[in-house]
Scaffold this motif. Structure first.
Motif, PDB file in Angstrom:
ATOM      1  N   ASP A  81      14.053  -0.184  -6.011  1.00  0.00           N
ATOM      2  CA  ASP A  81      14.366  -0.732  -4.688  1.00  0.00           C
ATOM      3  C   ASP A  81      13.856   0.204  -3.593  1.00  0.00           C
ATOM      4  OD1 ASP A  81      15.411  -2.468  -2.795  1.00  0.00           O
ATOM      5  OD2 ASP A  81      17.395  -1.534  -2.849  1.00  0.00           O
ATOM      6  N   GLY A  82      13.070  -0.351  -2.688  1.00  0.00           N
ATOM      7  CA  GLY A  82      12.508   0.419  -1.588  1.00  0.00           C
ATOM      8  C   GLY A  82      11.215   1.137  -1.922  1.00  0.00           C
ATOM      9  N   SER A  83      10.719   0.974  -3.139  1.00  0.00           N
ATOM     10  CA  SER A  83       9.511   1.679  -3.580  1.00  0.00           C
ATOM     11  C   SER A  83       8.232   0.959  -3.158  1.00  0.00           C
ATOM     12  CB  SER A  83       9.508   1.821  -5.107  1.00  0.00           C
ATOM     13  OG  SER A  83      10.583   2.614  -5.533  1.00  0.00           O
ATOM     14  N   GLN A  84       7.145   1.677  -3.284  1.00  0.00           N
ATOM     15  CA  GLN A  84       5.823   1.138  -2.974  1.00  0.00           C
ATOM     16  C   GLN A  84       4.870   1.420  -4.127  1.00  0.00           C
ATOM     17  OE1 GLN A  84       3.070   3.261  -0.294  1.00  0.00           O
ATOM     18  NE2 GLN A  84       3.115   1.391   0.947  1.00  0.00           N
ATOM     19  N   ARG A  99       5.637   5.188  -5.216  1.00  0.00           N
ATOM     20  CA  ARG A  99       6.323   6.061  -4.262  1.00  0.00           C
ATOM     21  C   ARG A  99       7.762   5.558  -4.192  1.00  0.00           C
ATOM     22  NH1 ARG A  99       1.194   5.344  -2.061  1.00  0.00           N
ATOM     23  NH2 ARG A  99       0.001   7.267  -2.087  1.00  0.00           N
ATOM     24  N   ASN A 100       8.656   6.306  -4.839  1.00  0.00           N
ATOM     25  CA  ASN A 100      10.018   5.845  -5.054  1.00  0.00           C
ATOM     26  C   ASN A 100      11.005   6.725  -4.291  1.00  0.00           C
ATOM     27  OD1 ASN A 100      12.502   5.090  -6.065  1.00  0.00           O
ATOM     28  ND2 ASN A 100      11.797   4.895  -8.159  1.00  0.00           N
ATOM     29  N   PRO A 101      11.662   6.177  -3.266  1.00  0.00           N
ATOM     30  CA  PRO A 101      12.611   6.986  -2.492  1.00  0.00           C
ATOM     31  C   PRO A 101      13.863   7.367  -3.286  1.00  0.00           C
ATOM     32  CG  PRO A 101      12.734   4.699  -1.806  1.00  0.00           C
ATOM     33  CD  PRO A 101      11.578   4.812  -2.772  1.00  0.00           C
ATOM     34  N   GLY A 108       4.690  16.224 -13.648  1.00  0.00           N
ATOM     35  CA  GLY A 108       3.330  16.316 -13.145  1.00  0.00           C
ATOM     36  C   GLY A 108       2.478  15.087 -13.402  1.00  0.00           C
ATOM     37  N   CYS A 109       2.827  14.290 -14.418  1.00  0.00           N
ATOM     38  CA  CYS A 109       2.020  13.118 -14.734  1.00  0.00           C
ATOM     39  C   CYS A 109       2.213  11.989 -13.726  1.00  0.00           C
ATOM     40  CB  CYS A 109       2.327  12.617 -16.150  1.00  0.00           C
ATOM     41  SG  CYS A 109       3.968  11.872 -16.323  1.00  0.00           S
ATOM     42  N   GLY A 110       3.338  12.002 -12.992  1.00  0.00           N
ATOM     43  CA  GLY A 110       3.605  10.961 -12.014  1.00  0.00           C
ATOM     44  C   GLY A 110       4.161   9.686 -12.595  1.00  0.00           C
TER      45      GLY A 110
END
Length: 116
Positions: A81-84, A99-101, A108-110
């Protein structure tokens, strides 16, 4: 919303949508969308997953950007929720980025993250 519940959101950048469309076309499935999931695993406790899928499930959030669709199930949306969703290109490789608030840490892998 009339019943007092809050709308939940997941955003997809135009660049990510372009890449979903390109991947689907390369795979011979130009009508397919991208399913984004969260599951247990990874070095931080939770991990993102990405897969082409032809149709949305009944309870999915469907994000449409142009002709591209991205599907998120309700359980995964609790963590997203709220991520991009975006697309990142680099010399060492290109990949989807979330991009997760809600993420308080990640590796490091993301792909792996933790929430509070």
């Amino acid at each position: 919303m009339p019943d007092g519940t809050l709308a939940r959101a997941f955003h997809v950048t135009p660049r990510a949508a372009e890449e979903v469309a390109a991947i689907a076309t390369r795979e011979g499935r130009p009508e397919a969308g991208l399913r984004v999931t969260v599951s247990a695993g990874g070095c931080s406790g939770l991990q993102y997953g990405f897969a082409l899928e032809d149709t949305a499930a009944e309870d999915d959030l469907v994000v449409t950007v142009g002709a591209t669709r991205v599907f998120v199930d309700g359980v995964s949306l609790d963590f997203l929720d709220g991520s991009q969703l975006d697309w990142h290109e680099a010399l060492i490789g290109s990949h989807f980025v979330v991009r997760n608030p809600q993420a308080v840490s990640g590796c490091g892998c993301g792909v792996s993250f933790a929430v509070a």
